[in-house]
Write a protein that holds these residues in place. Structure first.
Motif, short mmCIF file in Angstrom:
data_model
loop_
_atom_site.label_atom_id
_atom_site.label_comp_id
_atom_site.label_asym_id
_atom_site.label_seq_id
_atom_site.Cartn_x
_atom_site.Cartn_y
_atom_site.Cartn_z
N ALA A 273 -60.25 -18.50 44.46
CA ALA A 273 -61.18 -17.38 44.27
C ALA A 273 -60.74 -16.13 45.04
CB ALA A 273 -62.59 -17.81 44.71
N ILE A 274 -60.21 -16.28 46.29
CA ILE A 274 -59.91 -15.15 47.16
C ILE A 274 -58.50 -14.60 46.94
CG2 ILE A 274 -59.70 -14.44 49.58
CD1 ILE A 274 -62.54 -14.94 48.62
N GLY A 275 -57.50 -15.41 46.50
CA GLY A 275 -56.09 -15.01 46.37
C GLY A 275 -55.89 -13.70 45.64
N PRO A 276 -56.39 -13.54 44.45
CA PRO A 276 -56.18 -12.27 43.72
C PRO A 276 -56.75 -11.07 44.47
CG PRO A 276 -56.94 -13.97 42.25
CD PRO A 276 -57.08 -14.55 43.63
N ILE A 277 -57.87 -11.26 45.17
CA ILE A 277 -58.48 -10.14 45.90
C ILE A 277 -57.57 -9.69 47.05
CG2 ILE A 277 -60.47 -9.47 47.33
CD1 ILE A 277 -62.14 -11.47 45.70
N TYR A 278 -56.96 -10.66 47.80
CA TYR A 278 -56.07 -10.34 48.93
C TYR A 278 -54.82 -9.59 48.47
CZ TYR A 278 -52.89 -11.05 52.81
OH TYR A 278 -52.00 -10.87 53.84
N ASN B 36 -54.48 -7.72 45.80
CA ASN B 36 -54.83 -6.35 45.42
C ASN B 36 -55.04 -5.47 46.66
OD1 ASN B 36 -54.71 -6.96 42.72
ND2 ASN B 36 -56.90 -7.49 42.55
N THR B 37 -55.57 -6.07 47.73
CA THR B 37 -55.79 -5.31 48.96
C THR B 37 -54.47 -4.86 49.57
OG1 THR B 37 -57.83 -6.56 49.37
CG2 THR B 37 -56.83 -5.40 51.26
N GLN B 38 -53.42 -5.75 49.60
CA GLN B 38 -52.12 -5.38 50.14
C GLN B 38 -51.49 -4.23 49.37
OE1 GLN B 38 -49.99 -9.14 50.13
NE2 GLN B 38 -50.01 -9.14 52.38
N GLN B 39 -51.56 -4.31 48.07
CA GLN B 39 -51.01 -3.25 47.23
C GLN B 39 -51.71 -1.91 47.50
OE1 GLN B 39 -51.28 -4.59 43.20
NE2 GLN B 39 -49.66 -6.14 43.43
N LEU B 40 -53.01 -1.99 47.70
CA LEU B 40 -53.77 -0.77 48.00
C LEU B 40 -53.35 -0.16 49.34
CD1 LEU B 40 -57.34 -1.79 46.77
CD2 LEU B 40 -55.82 -0.11 45.73
N GLN B 41 -53.10 -1.03 50.33
CA GLN B 41 -52.65 -0.53 51.64
C GLN B 41 -51.29 0.17 51.54
OE1 GLN B 41 -52.78 -4.05 54.02
NE2 GLN B 41 -54.92 -3.75 54.66
N ILE B 42 -50.33 -0.45 50.80
CA ILE B 42 -49.01 0.16 50.61
C ILE B 42 -49.13 1.51 49.91
CG2 ILE B 42 -46.80 -0.09 49.42
CD1 ILE B 42 -47.07 -3.11 49.87
N THR B 43 -49.94 1.55 48.90
CA THR B 43 -50.14 2.79 48.15
C THR B 43 -50.72 3.87 49.06
OG1 THR B 43 -50.48 1.54 46.11
CG2 THR B 43 -51.27 3.84 46.16
N SER B 44 -51.66 3.45 49.90
CA SER B 44 -52.30 4.41 50.82
C SER B 44 -51.26 5.00 51.78
CB SER B 44 -53.42 3.72 51.59
OG SER B 44 -53.99 4.59 52.53
N ARG B 45 -50.39 4.08 52.31
CA ARG B 45 -49.38 4.59 53.25
C ARG B 45 -48.41 5.53 52.54
NH1 ARG B 45 -49.59 -0.77 55.42
NH2 ARG B 45 -47.80 -1.40 54.15
#
Length: 631
Positions: free
Chosen positions: A50-55, A57-66
């Motif tokens: 249940a949590i894997g896909p959410i994590y 997506n969060t990493q990708q969002l952090q890279i994009t933010s940086r």
């Protein structure tokens, strides 16, 4: 005994039962734990799914933010030079004088850095900005070039080196403050030039080019008068055959001027061009060195046709400028090879002069068609004596030249040994004073041997030949004795033996004529034992004469007459001959040493032969002694 044993067994049995009960409970708990772990594992899998896909997506969002933050930072950096363009442009347009040099240079540095930052992005959108900034930088550098040139020209008025030399005033250099400003401007021009070079424009060395142009003209124009004076003071009139004297031309002042001005310029370049001062200094001196090379070439062309008299100018030039080149190299690290190239023609002329002097000295002596009938010497002898003195003065360059040729090789054909290199920096291992002594002796020998041969042809009698030879030797000897420089090479043993040998030979030739009166004073007349005085006993001429026969008396009278005739003739001839003072003194002593003892003996024995009438015995001992002393 049975009772206690059973009690012990009962107690142990009870303990075993307790352990078995505990073991059963442990197994039950283990089963429960295993069941709980199984359930937890199942729950973990459910959570992971249940949590894997959410994590993720969060990493990708952090890279994009940086990445977005970095892009924003880059945009801000790109905006900074663009935002500052207006401010820097106002400073550049105002010019360095209005804005002030420090602020102006700071603006140029900021523009330079902005160009570097914009160029590093390599973005097409920035090309126009790069072009604008480069145009602004070019405008600034052009204004800086004008200011740089103007600052250099403020101190570019030619100076008079002779004034600084005679007054011992240091040659002018830039003040510390001005040198620092010029250095800052040169660095800014070089940095801007690097950008121009990347854009295909070749103005990366503008500061050096301007400096070389302005300061090169300054050096050349300041030294030009000394170069011209060196040539003019070295020129001779057609009928001037005198030997060149050390320091009689302007070459010495020219050398001092070059050294002083070049060292001052080296100080300037070392303070302005700190990264490459040697190259800038060498190029700056190029025009002055070109004039120096042409000056030496013209001097060399004047020396060659007058080698006997003007070779000393070549020696002086070598003696001045070769050590100068070493001093400049020790102070600046530059220019020795340039000086060596400029000096090469003079050096070759100087090397060939040794054989030229020998051959022309001999040729001039051979061409003598008449000699003074009184035995006087000729001008060639005094000229050669002066030449010998001058040669000894230039001992340092001559020792180096002779060492490069080799002992005795100067007798070869002129120009045969003029191709090797030459180093005037003598060391104890290479300095050989004997070489100069040998060369000077060869000149003396070439002169005297040739003149003596001519004298044998042109002077009919040996006494005149002897006097001529003695006079020539006296002139040369006087030159040696009056010159400490020459005396070091010809006035010491064994090198003085050559002149002594010619002196003895000349004396022998002259004294042959005086042997005739001497021969008249030898008697072979037999006297009786009674009339011969004992050793140490006073001679009684009367007794000796009385013991002689008439025939023997006649022989004695004849000897006196022959002596008188020969002696009078020789005295007259002796006084008619020209003799140098030292020759007359020397010969007078030698003649007196020959005649007086013999005549004294002869007179003591036979002066009563004419009984004091003076007809036969013309001179008494005192009179003869006075006459001989007066010779």
């Amino acid at each position: 005994m049975v009772g206690p044993r059973n009690a012990a067994f009962a107690e142990e049995s009870a303990e075993v039962e307790v352990l078995l009960a505990s073991l059963g409970k442990t197994k039950d708990i283990t089963k429960r734990i295993a069941a709980s772990l199984a359930r937890l594992d199942v729950s973990g899998k459910i959570v992971k799914d249940a949590i894997g896909p959410i994590y993720s997506n969060t990493q990708q969002l952090q890279i994009t933010s940086r990445n977005i933050d970095k892009v924003n930072e880059a945009i801000e950096k790109l905006k900074q030079p663009l935002d500052s363009r207006g401010r820097e442009e106002s400073i550049i347009r105002a010019g360095p004088k209005a804005s002030g040099l420090p602020q102006y240079l700071s603006a140029l540095k900021r523009i330079d850095k902005a160009l570097t930052d914009l160029s590093s992005t390599n973005m097409r959108a920035n090309q126009q900005a790069v072009s604008d900034f480069h145009s602004l930088l070019s405008t600034g550098v052009n204004q800086l070039n004008d200011m740089y040139r103007q600052m250099l020209q403020e101190d570019a008025q030619p100076v008079e080196p002779l004034h600084h030399i005679t007054k011992q005033i240091p040659f002018p250099t830039f003040s510390q403050e001005k040198a620092q400003s010029l250095s800052q401007i040169a660095m800014a021009m070089a940095s801007a030039g690097a950008h121009s070079a990347r854009l295909g424009q070749r103005d990366d060395d503008a500061a050096t080019l301007i400096y070389v142009e302005v300061r090169g003209d300054y050096l050349q124009n300041s030294l030009q008068n000394l170069a011209t004076a060196s040539i003019m003071t070295s020129k001779r009139r057609g009928n001037d055959s005198g030997i060149y004297r050390e320091g009689s031309s302007g070459v010495g002042a020219y050398a001092n001027g070059i050294e002083g001005m070049f060292l001052a310029e080296a100080e300037n370049t070392s303070r302005i061009f700190r990264n490459d001062p040697g190259r800038v200094f060498t190029v700056t001196c190029g025009k002055a060195l070109a004039t120096f090379t042409r000056t030496l070439s013209e001097l060399n062309n004047g020396i060659k046709p007058r080698i006997l008299s003007d070779c000393f100018l070549a020696y002086e030039i070598l003696d001045l400028f070769t050590p100068l080149s070493y001093r400049l190299e020790s102070r600046t690290g530059q220019l020795r090879s340039q000086f060596a190239d400029a000096l090469r023609p003079i050096r070759d002329t100087a090397r060939s002069s040794f054989s030229d002097i020998l051959s022309q000295t001999k040729k001039q002596a051979e061409s003598i068609s008449t000699l003074p009938p009184d035995g006087n010497t000729i001008p060639l002898v005094s000229q050669t004596a002066s030449r010998l003195q001058n040669l000894a003065i230039f001992e340092r360059p001559l020792l180096a030249l002779l060492s490069s040729i080799g002992d005795g090789n100067w007798k070869s054909t002129p120009g045969m040994a003029s191709q090797s290199t030459l180093n005037l920096e003598l060391t104890p291992s290479t300095e050989n004073p004997t070489l100069l002594s040998h060369y000077l002796i060869d000149i003396v020998d070439a002169l005297l041997s040739t003149l003596n041969a001519r004298s044998q042809v042109l002077h009919p009698k040996k006494p005149i030949q002897g006097i001529f030879q003695l006079n020539s030797v006296a002139v040369l000897t006087r030159a040696v004795q009056s010159s400490p420089d020459l005396a070091r090479y010809l006035g010491i043993s064994p090198h003085n033996a050559k002149l002594d040998a010619y002196r003895k030979a000349g004396s022998s030739l002259y004294l042959t004529a005086w042997r005739d009166p001497c021969n008249q004073l030898f008697d072979q007349i037999q006297t009786s034992s009674g009339s011969r005085p004992l050793s140490g006993q006073a001679i009684d001429s009367t007794s000796i004469i009385k013991s002689l026969s008439s025939k023997d008396k006649d022989k004695i009278k004849e000897k006196f007459k022959l002596f008188n005739s020969s002696f009078d003739e020789l005295i007259t001839r002796h006084k008619s001959l020209h003799m140098e003072a030292e020759v007359r003194s020397q010969l007078g002593r030698e003649i007196q040493g020959m005649i007086e003892p013999l005549y004294t003996r002869f007179w003591d024995r036979y002066h009563e032969v004419d009984k004091g009438k003076g007809k036969v015995v013309k001179y008494d001992k005192g009179t003869l002694s006075q006459m001989l002393a007066g010779l």
